[in-house]
Design a protein around this motif. Structure first.
Motif, mmCIF file in Angstrom:
data_model
loop_
_atom_site.group_PDB
_atom_site.id
_atom_site.type_symbol
_atom_site.label_atom_id
_atom_site.label_comp_id
_atom_site.label_asym_id
_atom_site.label_seq_id
_atom_site.Cartn_x
_atom_site.Cartn_y
_atom_site.Cartn_z
ATOM 1 N N GLY A 191 -2.565 19.197 -16.975
ATOM 2 C CA GLY A 191 -3.063 18.685 -18.251
ATOM 3 C C GLY A 191 -4.186 17.675 -18.165
ATOM 4 N N ALA A 192 -4.292 16.990 -17.027
ATOM 5 C CA ALA A 192 -5.294 15.931 -16.913
ATOM 6 C C ALA A 192 -6.686 16.512 -16.655
ATOM 7 N N PRO A 193 -7.737 15.815 -17.119
ATOM 8 C CA PRO A 193 -9.113 16.267 -16.821
ATOM 9 C C PRO A 193 -9.370 16.288 -15.320
ATOM 10 N N GLU A 194 -10.279 17.150 -14.908
ATOM 11 C CA GLU A 194 -10.580 17.310 -13.483
ATOM 12 C C GLU A 194 -11.036 15.991 -12.852
ATOM 13 N N LYS A 195 -11.808 15.205 -13.606
ATOM 14 C CA LYS A 195 -12.289 13.935 -13.056
ATOM 15 C C LYS A 195 -11.139 12.977 -12.766
ATOM 16 N N VAL A 196 -10.114 12.985 -13.618
ATOM 17 C CA VAL A 196 -8.943 12.114 -13.411
ATOM 18 C C VAL A 196 -8.193 12.547 -12.157
ATOM 19 N N ILE A 197 -8.039 13.858 -11.979
ATOM 20 C CA ILE A 197 -7.354 14.393 -10.785
ATOM 21 C C ILE A 197 -8.128 13.985 -9.531
ATOM 22 N N GLU A 198 -9.447 14.136 -9.591
ATOM 23 C CA GLU A 198 -10.289 13.753 -8.442
ATOM 24 C C GLU A 198 -10.112 12.282 -8.093
ATOM 25 N N MET A 199 -10.023 11.453 -9.132
ATOM 26 C CA MET A 199 -9.874 10.013 -8.912
ATOM 27 C C MET A 199 -8.537 9.706 -8.230
ATOM 28 N N GLU A 200 -7.481 10.382 -8.676
ATOM 29 C CA GLU A 200 -6.159 10.149 -8.082
ATOM 30 C C GLU A 200 -6.129 10.627 -6.630
ATOM 31 N N ARG A 201 -6.784 11.730 -6.343
ATOM 32 C CA ARG A 201 -6.825 12.231 -4.957
ATOM 33 C C ARG A 201 -7.612 11.278 -4.053
ATOM 34 N N LYS A 202 -8.652 10.676 -4.627
ATOM 35 C CA LYS A 202 -9.415 9.689 -3.846
ATOM 36 C C LYS A 202 -8.555 8.460 -3.562
ATOM 37 N N LYS A 203 -7.781 8.039 -4.564
ATOM 38 C CA LYS A 203 -6.862 6.913 -4.360
ATOM 39 C C LYS A 203 -5.884 7.219 -3.225
ATOM 40 N N GLU A 204 -5.387 8.454 -3.214
ATOM 41 C CA GLU A 204 -4.440 8.868 -2.173
ATOM 42 C C GLU A 204 -5.097 8.803 -0.793
ATOM 43 N N ALA A 205 -6.317 9.346 -0.697
ATOM 44 C CA ALA A 205 -7.020 9.363 0.592
ATOM 45 C C ALA A 205 -7.326 7.946 1.065
ATOM 46 N N ASP A 206 -7.762 7.071 0.135
ATOM 47 C CA ASP A 206 -8.067 5.682 0.502
ATOM 48 C C ASP A 206 -6.824 4.950 0.979
ATOM 49 N N ALA A 207 -5.696 5.195 0.289
ATOM 50 C CA ALA A 207 -4.437 4.536 0.670
ATOM 51 C C ALA A 207 -3.978 4.997 2.049
ATOM 52 N N ILE A 254 0.838 -1.207 0.000
ATOM 53 C CA ILE A 254 0.000 0.000 0.000
ATOM 54 C C ILE A 254 0.869 1.252 0.000
ATOM 55 N N LYS A 255 1.995 1.233 0.730
ATOM 56 C CA LYS A 255 2.883 2.407 0.748
ATOM 57 C C LYS A 255 3.499 2.639 -0.626
ATOM 58 N N GLY A 256 3.842 1.536 -1.319
ATOM 59 C CA GLY A 256 4.371 1.678 -2.679
ATOM 60 C C GLY A 256 3.329 2.257 -3.618
ATOM 61 N N PHE A 257 2.084 1.787 -3.485
ATOM 62 C CA PHE A 257 0.967 2.312 -4.293
ATOM 63 C C PHE A 257 0.757 3.792 -4.019
ATOM 64 N N LEU A 258 0.832 4.167 -2.718
ATOM 65 C CA LEU A 258 0.645 5.567 -2.334
ATOM 66 C C LEU A 258 1.728 6.445 -2.947
ATOM 67 N N ALA A 259 2.972 5.940 -2.943
ATOM 68 C CA ALA A 259 4.085 6.723 -3.500
ATOM 69 C C ALA A 259 3.857 7.006 -4.977
ATOM 70 N N SER A 260 3.350 5.989 -5.748
ATOM 71 C CA SER A 260 3.135 6.194 -7.186
ATOM 72 C C SER A 260 2.034 7.224 -7.441
ATOM 73 N N VAL A 261 0.986 7.193 -6.592
ATOM 74 C CA VAL A 261 -0.103 8.170 -6.735
ATOM 75 C C VAL A 261 0.391 9.571 -6.407
ATOM 76 N N GLN A 262 1.156 9.686 -5.325
ATOM 77 C CA GLN A 262 1.655 11.003 -4.911
ATOM 78 C C GLN A 262 2.655 11.567 -5.907
ATOM 79 N N ASN A 263 3.393 10.682 -6.575
ATOM 80 C CA ASN A 263 4.301 11.150 -7.634
ATOM 81 C C ASN A 263 3.524 11.805 -8.767
ATOM 82 N N LYS A 264 2.399 11.169 -9.119
ATOM 83 C CA LYS A 264 1.550 11.759 -10.165
ATOM 84 C C LYS A 264 1.042 13.131 -9.753
#
Length: 877
Positions: A846-862, A827-837
């Motif tokens: 450059g990414a659509p707002e929905k994609v950014i929202e999804m990545e932030r949700k992934k970060e919060a869940d992790a 999970i920490k490795g997964f979190l690092a990849s999300v936070q890098n993005k």
């Protein structure tokens, strides 16, 4: 009474419909109660049930059954429409197949065949509606050609004529060459079609010069009586006073000048054919041009068509184009897309035609109808976005062409008493007409045989616009008790495609004849489409047979499947899987009833605390859902109302309440809890009954022996009050606690037989009211509040509350620690990849707002998952 293992829909549908009919539950007569009235949009008398009918009539049945349960005097009037164009076409086709031409028959002979057809096929659709469960008052069934209904139509015509609102006029009309009748503007559908634009050269008389005109219909040149040019067009100023020669027929026609012609469009020269274009007709009248009609009533060319006489207009179009080319009159041909008017009924291409017709003036009639919907809101459309459509139609309305060149329908009550059609009288009967004709002509010697009734019939809509009044005798006898009691009606359920044809016209008639609205609310359904969004039709082969669906899934299953996806005014993407879901819902309810019915009941045992709080909670949940349902019905959100009931029954009653009160294996249930469970089941059945009438009546009658006065169909809509609504929110929290315990059991392979102990740090200050339920459904020894973390325990969170389950003896602690540590690394490795993005500025910008929202949700869940794992590791170590 023994309970079958499975719900038998076919057996229940026949049994309970026969029972309802036998006991006159659908029957209504005026009494002391408040009336609730619906009139059915009358389907074509020779029609059969299709998916649109299924949806429309299911909605009406839901409304009428709920009104009945609410204690209102519910009256649903069924009936059929004679559908003059459609029915006459079917009769003509039948006769043709038998080698008989309509033209060889007298009116009386033809009508005999029409009535035979109607008697054979009429009413089939009403019988099919019974299969669906429709609870109409069948004793009130009306047909628009019934004697009293026809008398109402004739009386209406005479009344409007005497008021100066109906007149006979020679007008350009929409002609359906297949049905051989005129149509109103509203019965013509316009569609874009690929066609051609023909550029033709007309020779100037006594000159070598030509003028060029462009037309999409070269066959109509045989009816040309002028060439028109804008007087300001300097290119053609030298042609003033000249004449042109129409190709092929060599007719010499004047060149006229009128500002109507657009100099920028085409060549600036316009061929004028007064008999076949409404604008050309106006030009013809203004410039006193000859009118030459080149078509027969079936759109073949007549004698003016010369050597094309007798040929179809579209055949002539191709042939005359070739002849014009051979004669050197065709300059060029271009592809061209134009709008083509087609008949709503026969799909034939409409032909503009000059004809004597009967018209109803609309200018004054629309005013109260506009006011009622758009100003006072005395009549409401659902959804109200159709108000704009309604306004547009009514503000741009033209006089209504109410005559049709048909025999099937009410014959126009106009009687001619001299040769031609100049001298006539209008009367309800021929006897009254004779008296009027004698008075009007001053000829007392006129006899009955001197009168000739107009051959035309009235537009079908001129019959059905009286429907809400005529079915109660309100035109013939406005003081009768039925009309005074049931009218105005309450709700109308219909499709937006006839908002103008029928709905608006019923409003016109209502205010004209009674001074009252015909109904209060108009629920406009959407079209039923397939999963590819195509309109369902026989020609596409994408429309299932409704009776086959009922046979496969049961009427209740089909009703639920349709209504779960049917919000007002929105098209329905029909999927047969919806009906399967409806059938599954019926089975769920049946199995829940069997479960409760199978319990042994004891008066000796004490009610468990878990059952007591479960009853308090479900009572509160029932009240909350009731309020939601009432709000949905008030706003005509029937799909939302059904979904609220669906969730209440499936989730809250079947999945939670019954689980909370279920006695132990082979143990009895206390009588207090059992009676409450039955009471709640009965309340659920009442809420479900409008949507699933057969299943609910079947279970209702199995629960107890009922008298006819106690049938579910005439029971009372449930009411609940003064409950603790805080319990509803509190139980949502409780469900998460139970889910957390069950998740740990599943993940750690701890069987339900193993009794667990739970500790909690109660930061949320949750009461212990539902502890007994948690203990029962989680199979716990107890729930104890603690202030510090518990070592050697698995943990989970619900909001800020931490729950600990000591696992000594149940789980290998060292293996669990190893497993959690491995999961933590991942999970920490997964979190690092999300936070890098998220730290990459280029990605974020450059990414659509929905994609950014999804990545932030992934970060919060992790982050939340890491916190939970670390807490579990701390507790275990």
């Amino acid at each position: 009474m023994s309970i079958p293992a499975q719900f038998d829909a076919k057996e229940a549908e026949k049994k309970w419909y026969d029972y309802w009919m036998k006991n006159n539950y659908f029957y209504s007569t005026p009494d002391h109660r408040t009336p609730y009235t619906i009139v059915i949009p009358p389907p074509n008398v020779t029609g059969v049930l299709h998916m649109g009918h299924m949806l429309n009539n299911t909605i009406q049945d839901v409304l009428i059954r709920r009104a009945r349960l609410k204690g209102l005097n519910a009256c649903w009037v069924p009936g059929t429409d004679h559908a003059s164009i459609a029915t006459e076409a079917k009769v003509v086709a039948k006769l043709k197949a038998e080698g008989i031409s309509k033209d060889s028959l007298s009116r009386e002979e033809f009508l005999k065949h029409a009535w035979e057809w109607t008697d054979k096929h009429g009413g089939i659709i009403l019988e099919q509606l019974k299969k669906l469960g429709c609870s109409c008052d069948w004793s009130r069934t009306k047909f628009t050609m019934d004697d009293d209904m026809s008398a109402s139509v004739i009386k209406s015509f005479v009344d409007l004529y005497n008021k100066g609102m109906i007149y006979r006029g020679y007008r350009m009309v929409n002609w359906d060459p297949e049905a051989k009748t005129t149509l109103s503007d509203e019965e013509v559908n316009y569609e874009e079609r690929q066609g051609k634009l023909y550029f033709l050269q007309y020779k100037i008389e006594d000159s070598n010069e030509f003028v060029t005109i462009a037309t999409t219909r070269p066959e109509t040149i045989l009816g040309d009586t002028a060439i028109c040019i804008n007087p300001n067009d300097e290119r053609y100023s030298h042609l003033k006073g000249k004449k042109a020669i129409v190709p092929i027929c060599n007719r010499v026609v004047p060149i006229i000048f009128d500002e109507y012609v657009d100099m920028e469009f085409g060549t600036g020269c316009l061929k004028v054919t007064p008999a076949h274009d409404v604008n050309d007709k106006e030009l013809g009248e203004k410039h006193q041009l000859e009118v030459i009609d080149i078509f027969n009533e079936n759109a073949t060319l007549n004698h003016h068509g010369m050597h094309y006489s007798g040929k179809d207009r579209f055949v002539v179009r191709d042939e005359i184009a070739k002849e014009l080319e051979q004669l050197g009159h065709m300059l060029k041909i271009e592809n061209h897309i134009n709008k083509v008017g087609t008949s709503e009924r026969t799909k034939a291409v409409i032909e503009p035609r000059l004809s004597d017709q009967w018209f109803l003036k609309m200018d004054e009639m629309v005013k109260p109808a506009l006011k009622a919907v758009l100003e006072t809101e005395e009549i409401k459309l659902y959804p109200n976005r159709f108000n704009n459509t309604y306004r547009h139609w009514l503000e741009n309305i033209r006089d209504w062409n109410i005559s049709r060149q048909l025999w099937w329908g009410q014959q126009i009550p106009a009687f001619y008493y001299e040769e031609g059609k100049e001298k006539f009288v209008v009367a309800e009967t021929k006897e009254k007409a004779l008296v009027l004709a004698q008075q009007q002509s001053g000829n007392a010697n006129l006899k009955m045989e001197d009168l000739r009734q107009d051959e035309d019939a009235l537009d079908t809509w001129f019959s059905s616009w009286l429907w809400p009044m005529a079915v109660f005798g309100g035109i013939l006898d406005p003081e009768n008790k039925d009309f005074k009691y049931y009218y105005p009606t309450n709700d109308l359920v219909t499709g937006p495609d006839i908002l103008f044809f029928w709905v608006a016209r019923m409003i016109f008639a209502g205010y004209e004849y009674s001074g009252k609205k015909p109904f209060s609310n108009v629920y406009l359904t959407g079209l039923v489409r397939d999963k590819q969004r195509r309109k369902m039709s026989k020609s596409l082969g994408n429309s299932p047979d409704p009776l086959d669906l009922i046979d496969k899934y049961g009427a209740d299953g089909v009703r639920v499947g349709l209504l779960l996806s049917a919000s007002a005014g929105n098209d329905i993407m029909f999927d047969e899987e919806l009906c399967s879901n409806g059938k599954a819902f019926a089975n769920k309810i049946w199995n829940a009833f069997k479960l409760v019915n199978g319990w042994e009941v004891s008066d000796e045992i004490k009610q468990p605390e878990s059952s007591s709080i479960a009853i308090d909670w479900y009572e509160a949940k029932l009240e909350k859902t009731l309020n939601e349902i009432e709000d949905h019905f008030e706003k005509y959100r029937l799909s939302d109302a059904l979904m609220a009931i669906y969730k209440l029954v499936w989730d809250d009653f079947c999945s939670w309440f019954l689980e909370m009160i279920k006695p132990g294996y082979q143990q009895p249930i206390d009588s207090v809890t059992y009676q409450k469970a039955i009471s709640f089941l009965e309340a659920n059945l009442k809420l479900l009954h409008p949507f699933m009438p057969f299943l609910t009546e079947e279970i209702w009658q199995h629960i107890a022996t009922r008298s006819t006065d106690e049938a579910l169909i005439v029971s009372e809509w449930p009411t609940v009050s003064n409950t603790n609504q805080g319990l509803v929110d509190e139980f949502e929290f409780t469900k998460e606690v139970i889910a957390g315990i069950r998740t740990i059991r599943k993940e750690k392979n701890i069987t339900f037989k193993d009794v667990l102990d739970v500790k909690v740090i109660n930061k949320e200050k949750v009461s212990n009211r539902f502890d007994a339920v948690i203990i029962k459904l989680g199979n716990l020894s107890g729930i104890d509040e603690v202030t510090d973390k518990v070592n050697g325990a698995l943990t989970f969170r619900v909001k800020s509350n931490e729950y600990f389950i000591p696992i000594a003896g149940s789980v290998n602690v060292s293996e669990e620690i190893e497993k959690l540590e491995s999961e933590l690394v991942y999970i920490k490795g997964f979190l690092a990849s999300v936070q890098n993005k998220l730290s990459n500025e280029k990605f974020v910008s450059g990414a659509p707002e929905k994609v950014i929202e999804m990545e932030r949700k992934k970060e919060a869940d992790a982050l939340a998952k890491i916190a939970t794992i670390e807490e579990s590791l701390t507790a275990l170590k």
